[in-house]
Motif scaffolding. Structure first.
Motif, PDB file in Angstrom:
ATOM      1  N   UNK A   1       0.224 -13.194 -36.949  1.00  0.00           N
ATOM      2  CA  UNK A   1      -0.941 -13.554 -37.771  1.00  0.00           C
ATOM      3  C   UNK A   1      -1.295 -12.407 -38.712  1.00  0.00           C
ATOM      4  N   UNK A   2      -1.941 -12.769 -39.810  1.00  0.00           N
ATOM      5  CA  UNK A   2      -2.402 -11.773 -40.770  1.00  0.00           C
ATOM      6  C   UNK A   2      -3.910 -11.621 -40.671  1.00  0.00           C
TER       7      UNK A   2
ATOM      8  N   UNK B   1      -6.054 -17.489 -43.097  1.00  0.00           N
ATOM      9  CA  UNK B   1      -5.360 -18.779 -42.982  1.00  0.00           C
ATOM     10  C   UNK B   1      -4.221 -18.825 -44.002  1.00  0.00           C
ATOM     11  N   UNK B   2      -3.502 -19.918 -44.059  1.00  0.00           N
ATOM     12  CA  UNK B   2      -2.360 -20.036 -44.971  1.00  0.00           C
ATOM     13  C   UNK B   2      -2.741 -19.764 -46.422  1.00  0.00           C
ATOM     14  N   UNK B   3      -3.891 -20.213 -46.860  1.00  0.00           N
ATOM     15  CA  UNK B   3      -4.318 -19.973 -48.239  1.00  0.00           C
ATOM     16  C   UNK B   3      -5.790 -19.604 -48.228  1.00  0.00           C
ATOM     17  N   UNK B   4      -6.109 -18.512 -48.904  1.00  0.00           N
ATOM     18  CA  UNK B   4      -7.490 -18.049 -48.974  1.00  0.00           C
ATOM     19  C   UNK B   4      -7.715 -17.391 -50.329  1.00  0.00           C
ATOM     20  N   UNK B   5      -8.930 -17.547 -50.847  1.00  0.00           N
ATOM     21  CA  UNK B   5      -9.328 -16.860 -52.075  1.00  0.00           C
ATOM     22  C   UNK B   5     -10.466 -15.928 -51.712  1.00  0.00           C
ATOM     23  N   UNK B   6     -10.298 -14.654 -52.078  1.00  0.00           N
ATOM     24  CA  UNK B   6     -11.323 -13.656 -51.805  1.00  0.00           C
ATOM     25  C   UNK B   6     -11.710 -12.974 -53.102  1.00  0.00           C
ATOM     26  N   UNK B   7     -12.831 -12.293 -53.075  1.00  0.00           N
ATOM     27  CA  UNK B   7     -13.291 -11.551 -54.249  1.00  0.00           C
ATOM     28  C   UNK B   7     -13.620 -10.133 -53.810  1.00  0.00           C
TER      29      UNK B   7
END
Length: 145
Positions: free
Chosen positions: A70-71, A94-100
């Motif tokens: 896991x990451x 998770x498999x796809x995430x958007x962070x700022x």
């Protein structure tokens, strides 16, 4: 790493893709691909794996760490890291995430995969056709071609 995986036999190596997104259009403007890299450092300082030149990004803003299979994202930035406007200290990715990075900073999209993207696979095959000396970390920027 089992190098046969790159030729299609057995499992492919773990690949993590980090994309810098355009704030105006929410599309990737730069991408980095990493294979079998246990820690990815992101920040303003030149010795990070991903260097982002923004005054709101800390010199060592965050790390992406592979823990088992896991990451995990770990924030070190003074201005914080956010998901949907909420601050993140630590988060399993998770498999796809958007962070700022910071409330007014750059947006990053993180994608996990066990498949090697075809352009990356071609590059790896071209660099080392027998796969004996593949680097542990490979960073490339795709320009859309």
């Amino acid at each position: 790493m089992n190098h046969k995986s790159l030729s299609g036999a057995n499992l492919a190596p773990n690949v993590i893709t980090v994309s810098l997104r355009s704030p105006s259009y929410s599309v990737p403007i730069q991408q980095w691909h990493f294979t079998d890299q246990p820690i990815i450092k992101i920040g303003r300082c030149a010795d990070n794996h991903i260097v982002l030149r923004s005054s709101v990004v800390s010199r060592y803003h965050l790390e992406l760490r592979c823990v088992g299979n896991r990451w995990k994202l770990i924030n070190f930035g003074n201005n914080g890291t956010y998901k949907n406007g909420q601050p993140i200290t630590e988060l399993e990715i998770p498999d796809e995430i958007i962070i700022q990075l910071a409330l007014s900073g750059p947006q990053l999209q993180i994608n996990l995969s066990t498949n090697v993207p075809e352009p990356l696979l071609k590059l790896l095959r071209h660099q080392d056709s027998d796969h004996r000396n593949l680097p542990g970390r490979l960073r490339t920027m795709f320009s859309g071609s």
